[in-house]
Design a protein around this motif. Structure first.
Motif, mmCIF file in Angstrom:
data_model
loop_
_atom_site.group_PDB
_atom_site.id
_atom_site.type_symbol
_atom_site.label_atom_id
_atom_site.label_comp_id
_atom_site.label_asym_id
_atom_site.label_seq_id
_atom_site.Cartn_x
_atom_site.Cartn_y
_atom_site.Cartn_z
ATOM 1 N N ARG A 24 2.222 -1.353 -4.779
ATOM 2 C CA ARG A 24 2.617 0.018 -4.513
ATOM 3 C C ARG A 24 4.109 0.289 -4.700
ATOM 4 O O ARG A 24 4.490 1.423 -4.933
ATOM 5 N N ALA A 25 4.971 -0.710 -4.603
ATOM 6 C CA ALA A 25 6.369 -0.613 -5.020
ATOM 7 C C ALA A 25 7.068 0.662 -4.569
ATOM 8 O O ALA A 25 7.265 1.587 -5.345
ATOM 9 N N PHE A 26 7.449 0.726 -3.307
ATOM 10 C CA PHE A 26 8.279 1.790 -2.772
ATOM 11 C C PHE A 26 7.617 3.170 -2.804
ATOM 12 O O PHE A 26 8.285 4.188 -2.936
ATOM 13 N N GLN A 27 6.309 3.237 -2.684
ATOM 14 C CA GLN A 27 5.650 4.520 -2.590
ATOM 15 C C GLN A 27 4.556 4.441 -1.544
ATOM 16 O O GLN A 27 4.202 3.373 -1.062
ATOM 17 N N GLU A 28 4.038 5.609 -1.164
ATOM 18 C CA GLU A 28 3.113 5.669 -0.048
ATOM 19 C C GLU A 28 1.713 5.203 -0.414
ATOM 20 O O GLU A 28 0.949 4.787 0.448
ATOM 21 N N LEU A 29 1.342 5.312 -1.677
ATOM 22 C CA LEU A 29 -0.011 4.980 -2.093
ATOM 23 C C LEU A 29 -0.047 3.657 -2.845
ATOM 24 O O LEU A 29 0.922 3.249 -3.474
ATOM 25 N N GLY A 30 -1.207 2.997 -2.786
ATOM 26 C CA GLY A 30 -1.407 1.784 -3.553
ATOM 27 C C GLY A 30 -1.745 2.097 -5.001
ATOM 28 O O GLY A 30 -1.974 3.247 -5.376
#
Length: 291
Positions: A255-261
């Motif tokens: 997911r790298a720094f975001q809310e979703l996978g």
């Protein structure tokens, strides 16, 4: 390295990175990083590990199902067909590559037979890929050019049109030399992704994020923006799930720094030979560097 690829590599592409001004909190400064991308012919003594790594990235979790060493050797056995893109000179690993393999010519090689069987099963599982399933189910596999192309995540998409344009030229030259590249179709292997609700957020009881992630299905996103153009010219195109199952935390790991996978999928684009050049021309226009 051909002179033509040297000339292309002399062009400079700019990658812009925005940074916020700490003092005002409003203004933005833009740092421009000038990078010289160089195009080379694939070279067995230099590019084996780099191309194999990019193939692993392309096939994602299903990479373990294929003999990537043998596939890499086959790609490198065609040094006048396809390109690598590098930044720090000829002796370094490629940041991107593009090549094509004739499925009809190499169908009896066990590792290609495995790949054909895999693609046939994926096409049979998706109604939108029925034309591909029919081609791959024929008693004699047609002369399908299987296109492999992948690049590191931060490489700009502007490098793509030169690779495809050079491929068209190289195929024309190969046909003049009676080499087996008279394709009836081109099959481009790629990958897409969808955003999925994060399991970590569900465990942490974060109502705002839960609400955002609960909106149902998510839009398909493209790792390769050129795919959206290529499929306008396609006989068929569509995504498919990978065969290798992952645990629920796998999407969160991407997911790298975001809310979703992130949930990657395989993607196939089948283009008839007479539509391949118009498709490449449209890609070149779509990805034309901004002035």
């Amino acid at each position: 390295m051909s002179k033509r690829k040297q000339d292309v590599g002399d062009k400079v592409m700019n990658k812009n990175t925005a940074t916020t001004d700490d003092e005002s909190g409003e203004d933005e400064d833009f740092d421009v990083l000038n990078v010289d991308f160089e195009w080379f012919d694939p070279q067995p003594e230099i590019d084996y590990h780099g191309i194999k790594t990019l193939l692993q990235q392309l096939f994602d979790v299903d990479a373990q199902l294929f003999e990537l060493s043998a596939l890499t050797d086959l790609i490198l056995s065609q040094p006048t067909l396809g390109s690598t893109v590098k930044v720090d000179g000829n002796e370094t690993d490629p940041y991107a590559f593009l090549s094509v393999v004739n499925l009809q010519e190499h169908k009896d090689k066990p590792f290609i037979a495995t790949l054909i069987q895999y693609l046939r099963s994926k096409a049979n599982s998706k109604p939108e890929l029925a034309p591909l399933a029919q081609l791959l189910s024929q008693s004699t596999i047609p002369a399908i050019g299987l296109v492999f192309t992948e690049r590191l995540i931060n490489v700009p998409s502007e490098i793509v049109p030169p690779m495809y344009t050079m491929l068209l030229e190289e195929i024309d030259w190969a046909l003049q030399d009676k080499e087996p590249y008279n394709f009836s179709h081109y099959l481009i292997l790629s990958k897409t992704y969808t955003e999925v609700a994060s399991k970590l957020d569900a465990e942490d009881d974060r109502p705002k994020k839960k609400k955002k992630a609960a909106g149902g299905s998510f839009e398909t996103m493209y790792f390769h923006p050129e795919d959206e153009v290529l499929q306008r010219h396609a006989l068929c195109h569509g995504g498919f799930d990978y065969s290798t199952k992952q645990d629920e935390g796998h999407s969160d790991s991407k997911r790298a720094f975001q809310e979703l996978g992130i949930k990657p999928q395989g993607h196939a684009i089948l283009i008839s030979a007479d539509q391949f050049k118009p498709a490449i021309n449209e890609v070149a226009e779509y990805l034309k560097p901004q002035a």
